[in-house]
Design an enzyme around this catalytic site. Structure first.
Site, PDB file in Angstrom:
ATOM      1  N   GLU A 112       0.834  -1.212   0.000  1.00  9.44           N
ATOM      2  CA  GLU A 112       0.000   0.000   0.000  1.00  9.44           C
ATOM      3  C   GLU A 112       0.865   1.257   0.000  1.00  9.44           C
ATOM      4  O   GLU A 112       1.213   1.775   1.068  1.00  9.44           O
ATOM      5  CB  GLU A 112      -0.930   0.031   1.224  1.00  9.44           C
ATOM      6  CG  GLU A 112      -2.042  -0.999   1.179  1.00  9.44           C
ATOM      7  CD  GLU A 112      -3.019  -0.882   2.352  1.00  9.44           C
ATOM      8  OE1 GLU A 112      -2.775  -0.090   3.296  1.00  9.44           O
ATOM      9  OE2 GLU A 112      -4.042  -1.597   2.317  1.00  9.44           O
ATOM     10  N   GLU A 200      -6.463  -7.182  -0.572  1.00 13.79           N
ATOM     11  CA  GLU A 200      -6.691  -7.028   0.881  1.00 13.79           C
ATOM     12  C   GLU A 200      -7.988  -6.253   1.104  1.00 13.79           C
ATOM     13  O   GLU A 200      -8.232  -5.259   0.443  1.00 13.79           O
ATOM     14  CB  GLU A 200      -5.513  -6.262   1.507  1.00 13.79           C
ATOM     15  CG  GLU A 200      -5.562  -6.211   3.028  1.00 13.79           C
ATOM     16  CD  GLU A 200      -4.483  -5.308   3.622  1.00 13.79           C
ATOM     17  OE1 GLU A 200      -3.275  -5.590   3.400  1.00 13.79           O
ATOM     18  OE2 GLU A 200      -4.839  -4.330   4.298  1.00 13.79           O
TER      19      GLU A 200
HETATM   20  C1  DCB Z   1      -3.717  -1.618   5.689  1.00  9.83           C
HETATM   21  C2  DCB Z   1      -2.445  -2.427   5.781  1.00  9.83           C
HETATM   22  C3  DCB Z   1      -2.470  -3.488   6.839  1.00  9.83           C
HETATM   23  C4  DCB Z   1      -3.286  -3.002   7.997  1.00  9.83           C
HETATM   24  C5  DCB Z   1      -4.717  -2.887   7.505  1.00  9.83           C
HETATM   25  C6  DCB Z   1      -5.649  -2.285   8.548  1.00  9.83           C
HETATM   26  O1  DCB Z   1      -3.467  -0.343   6.244  1.00  9.83           O
HETATM   27  F1  DCB Z   1      -2.125  -2.981   4.583  1.00  9.83           F
HETATM   28  O2  DCB Z   1      -1.135  -3.799   7.200  1.00  9.83           O
HETATM   29  O3  DCB Z   1      -3.247  -3.955   9.051  1.00  9.83           O
HETATM   30  O4  DCB Z   1      -4.821  -2.155   6.316  1.00  9.83           O
HETATM   31  O5  DCB Z   1      -5.207  -1.026   8.931  1.00  9.83           O
HETATM   32  C7  DCB Z   1      -3.039  -3.449  10.343  1.00  9.83           C
HETATM   33  C8  DCB Z   1      -3.183  -4.618  11.314  1.00  9.83           C
HETATM   34  C9  DCB Z   1      -2.792  -4.192  12.705  1.00  9.83           C
HETATM   35  C10 DCB Z   1      -1.425  -3.548  12.677  1.00  9.83           C
HETATM   36  C11 DCB Z   1      -1.386  -2.414  11.666  1.00  9.83           C
HETATM   37  C12 DCB Z   1       0.004  -1.810  11.487  1.00  9.83           C
HETATM   38  O6  DCB Z   1      -4.495  -5.106  11.239  1.00  9.83           O
HETATM   39  O7  DCB Z   1      -2.811  -5.305  13.558  1.00  9.83           O
HETATM   40  O8  DCB Z   1      -1.136  -3.029  13.965  1.00  9.83           O
HETATM   41  O9  DCB Z   1      -1.725  -2.930  10.394  1.00  9.83           O
HETATM   42  O10 DCB Z   1       0.889  -2.745  10.985  1.00  9.83           O
HETATM   43  C13 DCB Z   1      -4.309   0.743   5.966  1.00  9.83           C
HETATM   44  C14 DCB Z   1      -5.348   0.666   5.070  1.00  9.83           C
HETATM   45  C15 DCB Z   1      -6.117   1.805   4.773  1.00  9.83           C
HETATM   46  C16 DCB Z   1      -5.855   2.992   5.402  1.00  9.83           C
HETATM   47  C17 DCB Z   1      -4.813   3.085   6.331  1.00  9.83           C
HETATM   48  C18 DCB Z   1      -4.049   1.961   6.620  1.00  9.83           C
HETATM   49  N1  DCB Z   1      -6.633   4.143   5.123  1.00  9.83           N
HETATM   50  N2  DCB Z   1      -2.988   2.082   7.595  1.00  9.83           N
HETATM   51  O11 DCB Z   1      -7.505   4.085   4.253  1.00  9.83           O
HETATM   52  O12 DCB Z   1      -6.437   5.192   5.786  1.00  9.83           O
HETATM   53  O13 DCB Z   1      -2.726   3.232   8.012  1.00  9.83           O
HETATM   54  O14 DCB Z   1      -2.377   1.106   8.018  1.00  9.83           O
END
Ligand code: DCB
Length: 269
Positions: A112, A200
């Protein structure tokens, strides 16, 4: 189904568990998420040999049980895939040399892009990494991430990669955050001829936590099915968060019962 970070939850890469992804969950694809910069990240001091061994184990099980498998270079806090471009080239050189004869192996070269990374940055990164993969493997599918956490597929549709075949583009959504607007972007990109892979998604909000939005989650599936888009659920772990498919109190790594599944696990199942 996608794993969580492989360095953090390595235990879910086990033969019986992968077999059940196919035979019990009846999924057709497993994604191996290898973080580059967090939690024992591959490029930030993680154990490179142990991580590659885990990826290869996962791929071998997927080959054995007839699943597609995505090797996911899981950039996130490193924002721009160019940050660790040389490491990515070396990694995918090794993986594509090993798996060029297995058409079920898919390379996802940048999870991402975010933090203001432009499509121009991603595209130039992709063209370099794809060149390395194509030296070894002429036709396996390669998934390229799109800006803003894989939401700006319109930018890729306006300026796709034309020098290579079998390239797909990632769209990611979290149903409680991303709704109609992003679904419209998906459909517009498809109509513009862009091959989309939802490598994802979550039924909760973009943090991977918060309440499930079942109405939106179902609307996404309906739209993806209408267009034949593949989708991969985040994540196979027992972390105490909504997107984790397994309850946090359950330490099994295969053989889950209904009661072992979280609400998002039950929705998926
Ligand atoms: C994405 C990432 C993924 C993340 C999930 C949920 O991030 F590809 O790595 O997973 O979506 O946020 C989370 C895990 C947590 C962990 C965290 C950090 O579920 O356990 O603590 O990652 O590694 C996204 C997707 C979309 C957006 C932001 C994020 N958005 N982000 O639209 O703002 O900031 O991680």
């Amino acid at each position: 189904i996608s794993t969580h970070g492989l360095a953090w939850f390595p235990q879910y890469v086990n033969e019986q568990g992968i077999k059940e992804i196919k035979e019990v969950w009846q999924a057709e694809v497993v994604r191996l998420a290898m973080y580059t910069a967090e939690y024992g990240g591959y490029c930030t001091g993680g154990d490179k040999d142990a991580l590659k061994k885990l990826v290869k184990e996962g791929v071998e099980y997927a080959i054995k049980y007839d699943l597609y498998v995505i090797i996911d270079w899981h950039i996130l806090s490193d924002n721009n895939p160019n940050t660790y471009k040389e490491e990515a080239k070396a990694f995918f050189d090794e993986m594509s040399e090993a798996y060029k004869d297995y058409p079920n192996v898919i390379y996802e070269i940048c999870n991402e892009p975010n933090g203001g990374t432009s499509w121009k940055d991603v595209k130039s990164y992709a063209e370099e990494v794809i060149a390395v993969i194509r030296e070894n493997d002429e036709d396996n599918i390669i998934i390229v991430g799109t800006p803003n956490w894989c939401q700006y597929v319109d930018q890729a549709a306006a300026d796709p990669i034309t020098s290579y075949d079998n390239i797909m583009y990632a769209l990611h959504y979290y149903a409680a955050t991303h709704k109609d607007d992003l679904r419209k972007k998906m459909v517009n990109a498809i109509n513009a001829g862009l091959p989309i892979f939802v490598s994802e998604y979550g039924t909760c909000d973009a943090s991977g936590n918060g309440a499930i939005d079942e109405k939106q989650a179902n609307a996404w599936v309906e739209e993806m099915d209408r267009y034949g888009v593949s989708y991969v659920a985040w994540n196979l772990s027992n972390k105490n968060e909504t997107s984790a498919l397994i309850n946090s109190g359950c330490n099994k790594v295969s053989g889950f019962s209904w009661d072992d599944l979280s609400a998002s696990g039950k929705w998926l199942f």
